[in-house]
Design a protein around this motif. Structure first.
Motif, PDB file in Angstrom:
ATOM      1  N   PRO A  16       0.784  -1.238   0.000  1.00  0.00           N
ATOM      2  CA  PRO A  16       0.000   0.000   0.000  1.00  0.00           C
ATOM      3  C   PRO A  16       0.816   1.288   0.000  1.00  0.00           C
ATOM      4  N   MET A  21       1.604   0.353  -5.745  1.00  0.00           N
ATOM      5  CA  MET A  21       0.272  -0.082  -6.147  1.00  0.00           C
ATOM      6  C   MET A  21      -0.042   0.248  -7.601  1.00  0.00           C
ATOM      7  N   VAL A  43      -7.112  -6.321  -0.872  1.00  0.00           N
ATOM      8  CA  VAL A  43      -6.993  -4.913  -0.489  1.00  0.00           C
ATOM      9  C   VAL A  43      -7.636  -4.710   0.874  1.00  0.00           C
ATOM     10  N   LYS A  46      -9.246   0.963   3.583  1.00  0.00           N
ATOM     11  CA  LYS A  46      -8.842   2.323   3.232  1.00  0.00           C
ATOM     12  C   LYS A  46      -8.086   2.396   1.921  1.00  0.00           C
ATOM     13  N   ASN A  47      -7.635   1.266   1.399  1.00  0.00           N
ATOM     14  CA  ASN A  47      -6.960   1.252   0.108  1.00  0.00           C
ATOM     15  C   ASN A  47      -7.887   0.897  -1.046  1.00  0.00           C
ATOM     16  N   GLN A  50      -8.148   3.226  -4.092  1.00  0.00           N
ATOM     17  CA  GLN A  50      -7.081   3.160  -5.098  1.00  0.00           C
ATOM     18  C   GLN A  50      -7.454   2.215  -6.237  1.00  0.00           C
ATOM     19  N   GLU A  79      -3.072   2.595   6.994  1.00  0.00           N
ATOM     20  CA  GLU A  79      -3.189   1.460   6.092  1.00  0.00           C
ATOM     21  C   GLU A  79      -2.392   1.639   4.811  1.00  0.00           C
ATOM     22  N   ASN A  80      -1.898   2.864   4.569  1.00  0.00           N
ATOM     23  CA  ASN A  80      -1.073   3.068   3.389  1.00  0.00           C
ATOM     24  C   ASN A  80      -0.086   4.189   3.652  1.00  0.00           C
TER      25      ASN A  80
END
Length: 472
Positions: A16, A21, A43, A46-47, A50, A79-80
């Motif tokens: 992430p 990504m 995934v 929160k990603n 994307q 998360e990323n």
């Protein structure tokens, strides 16, 4: 391992961070749309945004949303790395290993349509054991170049250390690599330099890199004409031919304008401004999604752009401290874009002749594919390796190094020369390399062939049917 009636179903596991990504999702799009492979992308919540552009253009791709593993070593909600650039990368790598068991349970529950292969980021070395547990092949996706990975493999195998820990400029050699490159200690990966023997997180990271070397195959976002010696080295070093260069990976033009984020200036407005500039006369300045120049560096850069007399577009992401009154002083000659910029569109405009960059691999490839010369300012990670590679093929020149503060007059000179007569030869070489990059991904090109070969080998090892795939 192979079952004759199974179709190819690829489980894709990204890391992430935007630079990791985005190119992996571009590859995922090709596998789904060009070859009609069945694809599931793992995934965390929160990603998921994307993935939205990918899902919009590739509805056959299925997201697998899993809870982000709990870990008190990361900031809340981290998360990323785009939203949390200060988060510890090693801790993030270790934390994501917590997805192993949920993914194993999910895969084993798919009795009618199990995954038959894994493609995962090279920061996710823990997925090698997942592939072993499932009895399926794993392909390591490397969002950096082949030179970078060759150096990474050499580091974690040999574990070199400086003789003087207080000397960051001590030279570390790589005698087993083509050209026997030498780098300063401070230019090597901070992930490697921060390794502490016996520390659980460090040992997890090391184990992940060593596990990568046991994987079934490697796939790179690069192309043969720019990295052939290093690709050949990796094939020899790993002992098998399954090292594929499939880049430069890129999104379809219609989906590239907000790549990485929403711009504060519309693409049409930027293009209209560039339309008023002579061919090859504009310098584009941007430093990627993670690095922000210090206030002192930003002041020196602003002074250099102002003194250079060159036309420029400076994308600050809203994080770079632009001096007060700067916009007015450069009005008509310079365009400052706060927040994100439509980078792919900018680099591909005929007016852009040079690019001041931190040398993140995505930026390097986007500029190379566009035929734009580089002014390199590497800071960390793989950026020093990338800068050296482009300098060796004579499409780039170094303008600053790491945390140094450039001399504004010297940087102004280099900026002006990059789009003037002194930079003509470098620009011409960049244009030629851009033609080679375009040829690589075109039908019959080296990257197109590598991608088709990769899919064909996946069919063989998983028992996937050609009837389920389109021709390349």
């Amino acid at each position: 391992m192979a079952v004759s009636h199974r179709r190819v179903h690829v489980l894709v596991i990204p890391f992430p961070a935007p630079g990791h990504m985005l190119p992996l999702l571009d590859l995922t799009h090709l596998l789904s749309d060009r070859f009609q492979l069945s694809v599931t992308v793992a995934v965390t919540p929160k990603n998921l945004p994307q993935l939205s552009p990918l899902l919009a253009r590739s509805p056959a791709i299925v997201p697998l949303v899993l809870p982000f593993p709990a870990n008190t070593g990361l900031p809340p909600g981290a998360e990323n790395l785009q939203d949390n650039p200060t988060a510890n990368i090693q801790v993030m790598m270790c934390t994501l290993g917590g997805l192993h068991d949920p993914l194993l349970r999910w895969a084993r529950s798919r009795l009618d349509d199990p995954p038959t292969a894994i493609i995962s980021d090279f920061f996710c070395g823990w997925t090698e054991s997942l592939a072993v547990d499932l009895g399926i092949p794993r392909l390591v996706f490397c969002p950096s170049g082949a030179l970078c990975l060759a150096i990474v493999h050499s580091l974690w195998r040999r574990m070199p250390k400086p003789s003087d820990p207080d000397n960051p400029d001590e030279l570390i050699s790589f005698p087993n690599l083509p050209g026997t490159p030498v780098y300063r200690w401070r230019h090597l990966s901070p992930i490697y330099r921060s390794y502490v023997e016996g520390d659980p997180v460090s040992e997890f990271v090391k184990a992940g890199y060593l596990a990568n070397m046991k994987s079934w195959a490697f796939v790179f976002n690069t192309f043969s004409d720019i990295e052939k010696p290093y690709l050949d080295h990796l094939r020899a070093d790993l002992g098998h031919p399954r090292v594929w260069a499939v880049g430069p990976l890129a999104p379809p033009p219609a989906s590239s304008s907000e790549r990485g984020g929403r711009s504060s200036v519309g693409e049409e407005e930027v293009v209209a401004w560039l339309d008023g500039c002579a061919e090859g006369s504009v310098v584009y300045v941007a430093f990627g999604s993670m690095w922000v120049p210090s206030p002192t560096q930003a002041l020196a850069l602003a002074a250099a752009l102002e003194r250079s007399g060159a036309r420029f577009v400076w994308a600050t992401r809203g994080a770079v401290p632009v001096p007060e009154g700067f916009d007015k002083r450069v009005a008509g000659r310079g365009l400052v874009i706060r927040r994100w910029a439509p980078q792919v569109a900018i680099l591909n405009h005929p007016a852009v002749g040079a690019f001041v960059t931190h040398c993140g691999w995505n930026s390097v490839l986007e500029a190379t594919a566009a035929g734009v010369a580089l002014l390199t300012w590497p800071m960390t990670a793989d950026q020093f390796f990338n800068a050296r590679l482009l300098e060796e093929v004579e499409t780039a020149v170094r303008v600053c190094d790491g945390e140094e503060v450039p001399d504004p007059d010297e940087l102004a000179r280099l900026v002006a020369e990059s789009v003037g007569e002194p930079g003509r030869e470098r620009r011409e070489k960049a244009i030629e390399m851009g033609r080679r990059a375009t040829a690589a991904v075109a039908e019959g090109g080296s990257s197109s062939k590598d991608l088709a070969e990769m899919v064909e080998e996946l069919r063989k090892v998983t028992g996937g049917s050609k009837a389920n795939t389109a021709s390349s």
